[in-house]
Design an enzyme around this catalytic site. Sequence first.
Site, PDB file in Angstrom:
ATOM      1  N   ARG A   5       0.887  -1.164   0.205  1.00  0.00           N
ATOM      2  CA  ARG A   5       0.045  -0.090   0.140  1.00  0.00           C
ATOM      3  C   ARG A   5       0.827   1.152  -0.147  1.00  0.00           C
ATOM      4  O   ARG A   5       1.974   1.405   0.810  1.00  0.00           O
ATOM      5  CB  ARG A   5      -1.152  -0.132   1.255  1.00  0.00           C
ATOM      6  CG  ARG A   5      -2.128  -1.124   1.250  1.00  0.00           C
ATOM      7  CD  ARG A   5      -2.930  -1.266   2.402  1.00  0.00           C
ATOM      8  NE  ARG A   5      -3.738  -2.068   2.279  1.00  0.00           N
ATOM      9  CZ  ARG A   5      -3.551  -3.568   2.506  1.00  0.00           C
ATOM     10  NH1 ARG A   5      -2.494  -3.773   3.321  1.00  0.00           N
ATOM     11  NH2 ARG A   5      -4.649  -4.420   2.687  1.00  0.00           N
ATOM     12  N   LYS A  30      -3.825  -1.423   7.707  1.00  0.00           N
ATOM     13  CA  LYS A  30      -5.335  -1.775   7.574  1.00  0.00           C
ATOM     14  C   LYS A  30      -5.881  -2.721   8.696  1.00  0.00           C
ATOM     15  O   LYS A  30      -6.864  -2.519   9.245  1.00  0.00           O
ATOM     16  CB  LYS A  30      -5.642  -2.226   6.166  1.00  0.00           C
ATOM     17  CG  LYS A  30      -7.087  -1.713   5.760  1.00  0.00           C
ATOM     18  CD  LYS A  30      -6.998  -2.176   4.392  1.00  0.00           C
ATOM     19  CE  LYS A  30      -8.377  -2.051   3.755  1.00  0.00           C
ATOM     20  NZ  LYS A  30      -8.602  -2.239   2.452  1.00  0.00           N
ATOM     21  N   HIS A  94      -1.768   3.227  -5.604  1.00  0.00           N
ATOM     22  CA  HIS A  94      -2.333   2.114  -5.037  1.00  0.00           C
ATOM     23  C   HIS A  94      -2.597   1.215  -6.239  1.00  0.00           C
ATOM     24  O   HIS A  94      -2.827  -0.155  -6.177  1.00  0.00           O
ATOM     25  CB  HIS A  94      -3.745   2.602  -4.555  1.00  0.00           C
ATOM     26  CG  HIS A  94      -4.214   1.532  -3.509  1.00  0.00           C
ATOM     27  ND1 HIS A  94      -3.890   1.140  -2.141  1.00  0.00           N
ATOM     28  CD2 HIS A  94      -5.165   0.448  -3.807  1.00  0.00           C
ATOM     29  CE1 HIS A  94      -4.627  -0.079  -1.967  1.00  0.00           C
ATOM     30  NE2 HIS A  94      -5.111  -0.291  -2.744  1.00  0.00           N
ATOM     31  N   ARG A  97      -0.647  -2.100  -7.205  1.00  0.00           N
ATOM     32  CA  ARG A  97      -1.046  -3.420  -6.426  1.00  0.00           C
ATOM     33  C   ARG A  97      -1.953  -4.248  -7.459  1.00  0.00           C
ATOM     34  O   ARG A  97      -1.783  -5.396  -7.641  1.00  0.00           O
ATOM     35  CB  ARG A  97      -1.792  -3.028  -5.270  1.00  0.00           C
ATOM     36  CG  ARG A  97      -1.000  -2.482  -4.171  1.00  0.00           C
ATOM     37  CD  ARG A  97      -1.541  -2.013  -2.870  1.00  0.00           C
ATOM     38  NE  ARG A  97      -2.345  -2.959  -2.201  1.00  0.00           N
ATOM     39  CZ  ARG A  97      -2.061  -3.873  -1.323  1.00  0.00           C
ATOM     40  NH1 ARG A  97      -0.776  -3.986  -1.139  1.00  0.00           N
ATOM     41  NH2 ARG A  97      -2.742  -4.772  -0.839  1.00  0.00           N
ATOM     42  N   HIS A 121      -3.930  -9.133   2.310  1.00  0.00           N
ATOM     43  CA  HIS A 121      -5.198  -9.496   2.456  1.00  0.00           C
ATOM     44  C   HIS A 121      -5.669 -10.516   3.064  1.00  0.00           C
ATOM     45  O   HIS A 121      -4.809 -11.243   3.358  1.00  0.00           O
ATOM     46  CB  HIS A 121      -5.828  -9.673   0.895  1.00  0.00           C
ATOM     47  CG  HIS A 121      -5.877  -8.614  -0.111  1.00  0.00           C
ATOM     48  ND1 HIS A 121      -5.961  -8.467  -1.400  1.00  0.00           N
ATOM     49  CD2 HIS A 121      -5.545  -7.161   0.187  1.00  0.00           C
ATOM     50  CE1 HIS A 121      -5.787  -7.389  -1.887  1.00  0.00           C
ATOM     51  NE2 HIS A 121      -5.564  -6.390  -1.214  1.00  0.00           N
ATOM     52  N   TYR A 131      -6.381 -14.493   8.970  1.00  0.00           N
ATOM     53  CA  TYR A 131      -4.773 -14.069   8.513  1.00  0.00           C
ATOM     54  C   TYR A 131      -3.850 -14.795   9.004  1.00  0.00           C
ATOM     55  O   TYR A 131      -3.638 -15.568  10.162  1.00  0.00           O
ATOM     56  CB  TYR A 131      -4.650 -12.676   9.465  1.00  0.00           C
ATOM     57  CG  TYR A 131      -5.581 -11.621   8.792  1.00  0.00           C
ATOM     58  CD1 TYR A 131      -6.645 -11.322   9.500  1.00  0.00           C
ATOM     59  CD2 TYR A 131      -5.391 -10.942   7.823  1.00  0.00           C
ATOM     60  CE1 TYR A 131      -7.417 -10.237   9.029  1.00  0.00           C
ATOM     61  CE2 TYR A 131      -6.022  -9.829   7.248  1.00  0.00           C
ATOM     62  CZ  TYR A 131      -7.257  -9.624   8.070  1.00  0.00           C
ATOM     63  OH  TYR A 131      -8.125  -8.763   7.540  1.00  0.00           O
TER      64      TYR A 131
END
Length: 168
Positions: A5, A30, A94, A97, A121, A131
Amino acid sequence: MLFVRPGELRQAEWTQFDLDKGEWRYLVSKTKTQHLVPLAAQAIVILRALHALTGSGRFVFPGARSAQRPMSEAAINAALRRLGYDTRTEITGHGFRAMARTILHEELEQKPEVIEHQLAHAVPDNLGSAYNRTKFIKERRTMMQAWADYLERIKAGAQIIPIEQAAG
């Protein structure tokens, strides 16, 4: 080359990098989770050269007005505009990406789950955890090197032929 990012790139700190190991570890803005970016050989060369310029400070990309702050939020898109790109209709910081995600999957035949992990992500696994940044490290290292090699071929002016055409 790193397809992180833009905010994470502009706020990168030298203490987060281990150039000998070829790693950048930082907290994902994030999700507030730890993330590892394996560094391709080309990225390490660039970072070592950049270290000579900004390595005495905290930030890899210090601000123009003060080295005590990272470069501004607008710096990446402003640089793209100076290069002649329209950041409303062509590309944004961005947007690299999404471009990397598409090319890695469609042209370089990388597995979507490996790419998604590298993009930091949420990637549900078969155990249900949302995650898991420790997965696919070996594959991610290989993928990041393949991506850097791909970019190097483009920079050198080599024609990039889609894999299905090259095979046929």
